[in-house]
Design an enzyme around this catalytic site. Structure first.
Site, PDB file in Angstrom:
ATOM      1  NE  ARG A  87       9.536  12.307  -6.619  1.00  0.00           N
ATOM      2  CZ  ARG A  87       8.309  12.786  -6.516  1.00  0.00           C
ATOM      3  NH1 ARG A  87       8.088  14.089  -6.607  1.00  0.00           N
ATOM      4  NH2 ARG A  87       7.293  11.979  -6.355  1.00  0.00           N
ATOM      5  CE1 TYR A 226      15.754   8.505   0.076  1.00  0.00           C
ATOM      6  CE2 TYR A 226      14.316   9.314  -1.648  1.00  0.00           C
ATOM      7  CZ  TYR A 226      14.693   8.311  -0.781  1.00  0.00           C
ATOM      8  OH  TYR A 226      14.017   7.130  -0.783  1.00  0.00           O
ATOM      9  CE  LYS A 235      11.077   9.795 -11.292  1.00  0.00           C
ATOM     10  NZ  LYS A 235       9.872   9.473 -10.594  1.00  0.00           N
ATOM     11  CG  HIS A 255       6.295   9.241 -13.564  1.00  0.00           C
ATOM     12  ND1 HIS A 255       5.522   9.507 -12.446  1.00  0.00           N
ATOM     13  CD2 HIS A 255       7.329   8.499 -13.114  1.00  0.00           C
ATOM     14  CE1 HIS A 255       6.078   8.950 -11.379  1.00  0.00           C
ATOM     15  NE2 HIS A 255       7.176   8.323 -11.762  1.00  0.00           N
ATOM     16  CB  SER A 277       5.675   8.772  -6.864  1.00  0.00           C
ATOM     17  OG  SER A 277       6.225   9.658  -7.814  1.00  0.00           O
ATOM     18  CB  CYS A 279       0.605   4.499  -7.953  1.00  0.00           C
ATOM     19  SG  CYS A 279       0.129   5.750  -6.745  1.00  0.00           S
ATOM     20  CG  ASP A 306      10.369   6.129 -12.351  1.00  0.00           C
ATOM     21  OD1 ASP A 306       9.272   6.019 -11.770  1.00  0.00           O
ATOM     22  OD2 ASP A 306      11.101   7.124 -12.224  1.00  0.00           O
ATOM     23  NE  ARG A 395      11.616   5.519  -3.832  1.00  0.00           N
ATOM     24  CZ  ARG A 395      10.710   5.527  -4.805  1.00  0.00           C
ATOM     25  NH1 ARG A 395      10.935   4.929  -5.947  1.00  0.00           N
ATOM     26  NH2 ARG A 395       9.548   6.142  -4.633  1.00  0.00           N
TER      27      ARG A 395
HETATM   28  P1  GTP Z   1       7.955   5.122  -7.995  1.00  0.00           P
HETATM   29  O1  GTP Z   1       9.260   4.399  -8.041  1.00  0.00           O
HETATM   30  O2  GTP Z   1       7.823   5.992  -6.781  1.00  0.00           O
HETATM   31  O3  GTP Z   1       7.664   5.899  -9.233  1.00  0.00           O
HETATM   32  O4  GTP Z   1       6.807   4.011  -7.720  1.00  0.00           O
HETATM   33  P2  GTP Z   1       6.138   2.842  -8.589  1.00  0.00           P
HETATM   34  O5  GTP Z   1       5.002   3.399  -9.369  1.00  0.00           O
HETATM   35  O6  GTP Z   1       7.172   2.078  -9.330  1.00  0.00           O
HETATM   36  O7  GTP Z   1       5.469   1.922  -7.448  1.00  0.00           O
HETATM   37  P3  GTP Z   1       5.802   0.419  -6.982  1.00  0.00           P
HETATM   38  O8  GTP Z   1       5.616  -0.589  -8.068  1.00  0.00           O
HETATM   39  O9  GTP Z   1       7.131   0.422  -6.320  1.00  0.00           O
HETATM   40  O10 GTP Z   1       4.659   0.165  -5.902  1.00  0.00           O
HETATM   41  C1  GTP Z   1       4.496   0.973  -4.780  1.00  0.00           C
HETATM   42  C2  GTP Z   1       3.656   0.279  -3.738  1.00  0.00           C
HETATM   43  O11 GTP Z   1       2.406  -0.134  -4.299  1.00  0.00           O
HETATM   44  C3  GTP Z   1       4.329  -0.980  -3.180  1.00  0.00           C
HETATM   45  O12 GTP Z   1       4.148  -1.002  -1.784  1.00  0.00           O
HETATM   46  C4  GTP Z   1       3.579  -2.096  -3.830  1.00  0.00           C
HETATM   47  O13 GTP Z   1       3.565  -3.260  -3.059  1.00  0.00           O
HETATM   48  C5  GTP Z   1       2.183  -1.514  -4.053  1.00  0.00           C
HETATM   49  N1  GTP Z   1       1.532  -2.129  -5.242  1.00  0.00           N
HETATM   50  C6  GTP Z   1       2.074  -2.267  -6.477  1.00  0.00           C
HETATM   51  N2  GTP Z   1       1.230  -2.902  -7.319  1.00  0.00           N
HETATM   52  C7  GTP Z   1       0.106  -3.162  -6.601  1.00  0.00           C
HETATM   53  C8  GTP Z   1      -1.136  -3.804  -6.915  1.00  0.00           C
HETATM   54  O14 GTP Z   1      -1.387  -4.278  -8.020  1.00  0.00           O
HETATM   55  N3  GTP Z   1      -2.062  -3.865  -5.896  1.00  0.00           N
HETATM   56  C9  GTP Z   1      -1.809  -3.366  -4.652  1.00  0.00           C
HETATM   57  N4  GTP Z   1      -2.763  -3.463  -3.729  1.00  0.00           N
HETATM   58  N5  GTP Z   1      -0.637  -2.761  -4.326  1.00  0.00           N
HETATM   59  C10 GTP Z   1       0.306  -2.659  -5.279  1.00  0.00           C
HETATM   60  C1  SPV Z   2       9.249   8.852  -7.738  1.00  0.00           C
HETATM   61  O1  SPV Z   2       9.065   9.495  -6.691  1.00  0.00           O
HETATM   62  O2  SPV Z   2       8.408   8.844  -8.666  1.00  0.00           O
HETATM   63  C2  SPV Z   2      10.463   8.030  -7.888  1.00  0.00           C
HETATM   64  C3  SPV Z   2      11.514   8.131  -6.875  1.00  0.00           C
HETATM   65  O3  SPV Z   2      10.587   7.328  -8.878  1.00  0.00           O
HETATM   66  S1  SPV Z   2      12.527   9.520  -7.059  1.00  0.00           S
HETATM   67  O4  SPV Z   2      13.660   9.164  -7.895  1.00  0.00           O
HETATM   68  O5  SPV Z   2      13.005   9.923  -5.726  1.00  0.00           O
HETATM   69  O6  SPV Z   2      11.794  10.601  -7.688  1.00  0.00           O
HETATM   70 MN    MN Z   3       8.712   7.472 -10.259  1.00  0.00          MN
END
Ligand code: GTP
Ligand code: SPV
Ligand code: MN
Length: 611
Positions: A87, A226, A235, A255, A277, A279, A306, A395
């Site tokens: 983004r 993207y 979003k 979110h 994002s 996290c 999400d 992704r």
């Molecule tokens: P968006 O799709 O961007 O909104 O992200 P998201 O909030 O769904 O994040 P996601 O669950 O994909 O995690 C992102 C990164 O954080 C990955 O590399 C995970 O492995 C890491 N992660 C997720 N949960 C944990 C956790 O409990 N502890 C740690 N140390 N890392 C974590």
């Molecule tokens: C984020 O960045 O929080 C996502 C991926 O979930 S995107 O759809 O590219 O915004």
């Molecule tokens: Mn997101």
């Protein structure tokens, strides 16, 4: 028939595509076709045949590469332009009539200026291309909480992704037409679907903008193919436009993931959690309970990973739907250890974007396993001195129904009742593992106070601490001051609001390693949260809220040293004083529009922290 619709009728005749019964939609498509000058117009019906034809076309022109059919049936790799991998928040605008309505939290441009700028970019941009008209529904197709939109795009990759991420095609078009007809009968305006116009343009970062016109339910996105820049249902619609609508109509577009936790008694409670994002939303939404919990009969059910749309039900509780139908999840770090459910989900019928490739055509990314890939995300022979093999924001796009923990509750048109709201950020220091806000007003402050280190989900520096209230910094379609006031407004007679919590899985020790094991072990924290929500489980009260003591958490079978646990559960008064000073300065940036109740709440905590 006016000149514009004559033009579209001609193109439509050429392609044999069906038109729509809704004049407002037909007129808009005609207007866009006249501006962008496509060679053909294709109305997407969402059928398998349509998808197969699009995939075949993308395999021929190199947009997609077929992955190993034995290990990953029905799956493809897309390599985006190397300058188009995330983004672009600085190029994402909210174009409200009044600048203050967008707030200091959004880049703003006057609507007339923004339309002129975008229309100049769109002028003739689809010559030689096909224009796809994608009717879609965000949320279960029969849900009163769901909302529809139409995205027009010249990217078949966007069509294939929207087909997975939304309820796309004939059923959505039928709903849009039905709603339009009903409104027409009442003498109301009929173009209440969100209009999203997208072109990949030249993929030139200097000719790239994502513009939102919330008052006109319109999105114009140019120059990126993207994720959140291009899949406009996600979003752009479900957060930026929807948050604006939600404020006008008394609901919340957030979110947040939505997860169901089933205890050994067979009771399922739902939690909505907002993390910025990359996290941990996808991971928490599909976590696998630690062994002891599994043995005792705990289960976890995924509703969404999400986005969450919530509104008060007749009983005063908040009910939530996931407006999406698929996951657009972060690949790096996803493994059989960290997120086995996600890994199982993406073994088939998945589009991977910017992952690496093994010699035998399997997708690969850092953290998956110890194999060495043959090609990096750009398609070059892998050489570790060029950086990671997969792009850090690589992704997967996959249907939510393929997830082993997916629950039919995700299709419930009334949504699921929310028992707890959780905020969380990526904070290496200060912020404890978990604490509970004392009441709703304090909870809104806790959400407003969120900070997190930036990640690869957006272009720019990674690892920089910034304020990201309620994980909505890049996604709130209006002034944060008004947004906080909207959140506060739910605290009224008749409401049965869920308690609010804050978590931090990312606290680090002096050696730079995460103190908390995270992932499946996070269920221990969720159990405490749900027990607190039901008035069980102990805690100590501090100025920042209620913190569990070690004894209040179920830590059976967890290998965690005492010093780490101590750090995770400690309230650091001096550190929080500094944090609240900086928070006060942040709230002041919004001036007089910031609700007094939130400033008072900040003042209350500051006094409790002592001078
Ligand atoms: P968006 O799709 O961007 O909104 O992200 P998201 O909030 O769904 O994040 P996601 O669950 O994909 O995690 C992102 C990164 O954080 C990955 O590399 C995970 O492995 C890491 N992660 C997720 N949960 C944990 C956790 O409990 N502890 C740690 N140390 N890392 C974590
Ligand atoms: C984020 O960045 O929080 C996502 C991926 O979930 S995107 O759809 O590219 O915004
Ligand atoms: Mn997101």
């Amino acid at each position: 028939m006016n000149a514009l619709s004559k033009e579209v009728a001609e193109v439509t005749r050429k392609t044999g595509a069906p038109a729509t019964t809704l004049p407002a939609l037909e007129a808009w498509v005609a207007e866009v076709a006249a501006l962008t000058q496509p060679d053909a117009i294709h109305w997407c019906d969402g059928s398998d045949e349509e998808n197969e034809a699009l995939i075949a076309k993308m395999l021929t022109d190199g947009t997609l590469l077929k992955l190993n059919e034995r290990t990953h049936p029905g799956s493809y790799l897309h390599r985006s332009h190397p300058d188009d991998v995330a983004r672009v928040e600085h190029l994402t605008f909210v174009c409200s009539r009044n600048r203050d309505d967008a707030g200091p939290n959004n880049p703003w441009m006057a609507p007339d200026e923004a339309h002129a700028k975008m229309d100049a970019l769109f002028d003739g941009c689809m010559r030689g291309r096909t224009m796809y008209v994608i009717p879609y529904c965000m949320g279960p197709i029969d849900s009163p909480l769901a909302r529809c939109g139409v995205e027009i795009t010249d990217s078949p990759y966007v069509v294939a992704n929207m087909r997975i991420m939304t309820r796309m095609g004939a059923a959505a078009l039928a709903r849009i037409e039905r709603e339009g007809t009903e409104r027409a009968a009442r003498g109301e305006r009929t173009d209440t679907f969100v209009k999203g116009l997208h072109s990949t343009g030249e993929l030139d970062p200097n000719r790239r903008f994502i513009m939102h016109f919330p008052e006109a339910l319109t999105i114009k996105s140019y120059g990126s193919g993207y994720g959140g820049n291009a899949l406009l249902g996600k979003k752009c619609h479900a957060l930026r436009i929807a948050s604006w609508q939600a404020r006008e109509e008394g609901w919340l577009a957030e979110h947040m993931l939505i997860v169901g936790i089933e205890n050994p008694k067979g009771e399922t409670r739902y939690i909505a959690a907002a993390f910025p994002s990359a996290c941990g939303k996808t991971n928490l939404a599909m976590l696998i309970p630690p062994e002891g919990y599994r043995r005792d009969g705990w289960k976890v059910w995924t509703v969404g990973d999400d986005i969450c749309w919530m509104r008060p039900g007749a009983d005063g509780r908040l009910y939530a739907i996931n407006p999406e139908a698929g996951f657009f999840g972060v690949a790096p770090g996803t493994s059989s250890k960290s997120n086995p459910n996600a890994l199982a989900t993406i073994q088939r019928n998945t589009i991977f974007t910017n992952v690496a490739l093994t010699a035998d055509g399997q997708p690969w990314w850092e953290g998956l396993d110890d194999r060495v890939p043959a090609f990096d995300w750009r398609g070059n022979a892998y050489d570790s001195s060029n950086g990671p093999a997969a792009h850090p924001n690589a992704r997967f796009t996959v249907s939510a129904r393929q997830c082993p923990s997916w629950t039919p509750a995700a299709e419930n048109p009334q949504g699921v009742p929310i028992s707890a709201i959780v905020f969380g950020g990526r904070r290496a220091s200060l912020v404890p593992l978990v604490f509970q806000a004392r009441d709703w007003r304090h909870g809104v402050l806790v959400g407003a106070a969120m900070g997190s280190e930036t990640t690869a989900a957006a272009t720019g520096q990674v690892g920089v601490m910034r304020r990201d209230p309620m994980a909505m910094k890049p996604f709130c379609g209006y002034n944060f001051a008004d947004y906080f006031a909207h959140w506060l407004s739910f605290d009224r007679p008749g409401m049965k609001l869920p308690p609010i919590f804050h978590v931090n899985w990312f606290r680090k020790g002096a050696d730079g390693r995460f103190l908390w094991p995270g992932f499946g072990e996070n269920l221990r924290v969720l159990e405490w949260i749900l027990d607190r929500a039901e008035g069980r489980a102990g805690a100590v009260e501090t100025p920042i809220g209620h913190l569990p003591r070690a004894d209040d958490l179920n830590l059976d079978g967890l290998d965690l040293d005492g010093a780490a646990l101590q750090t995770l559960l400690t309230f650091d008064r001096d550190g929080w004083r500094a944090e609240f000073d900086s928070l006060g300065a942040y709230l002041d940036e919004f001036g007089a529009r910031m609700p007094q109740a939130l400033k008072d709440e900040h003042g209350r905590v500051v006094s409790a922290l002592g001078g």
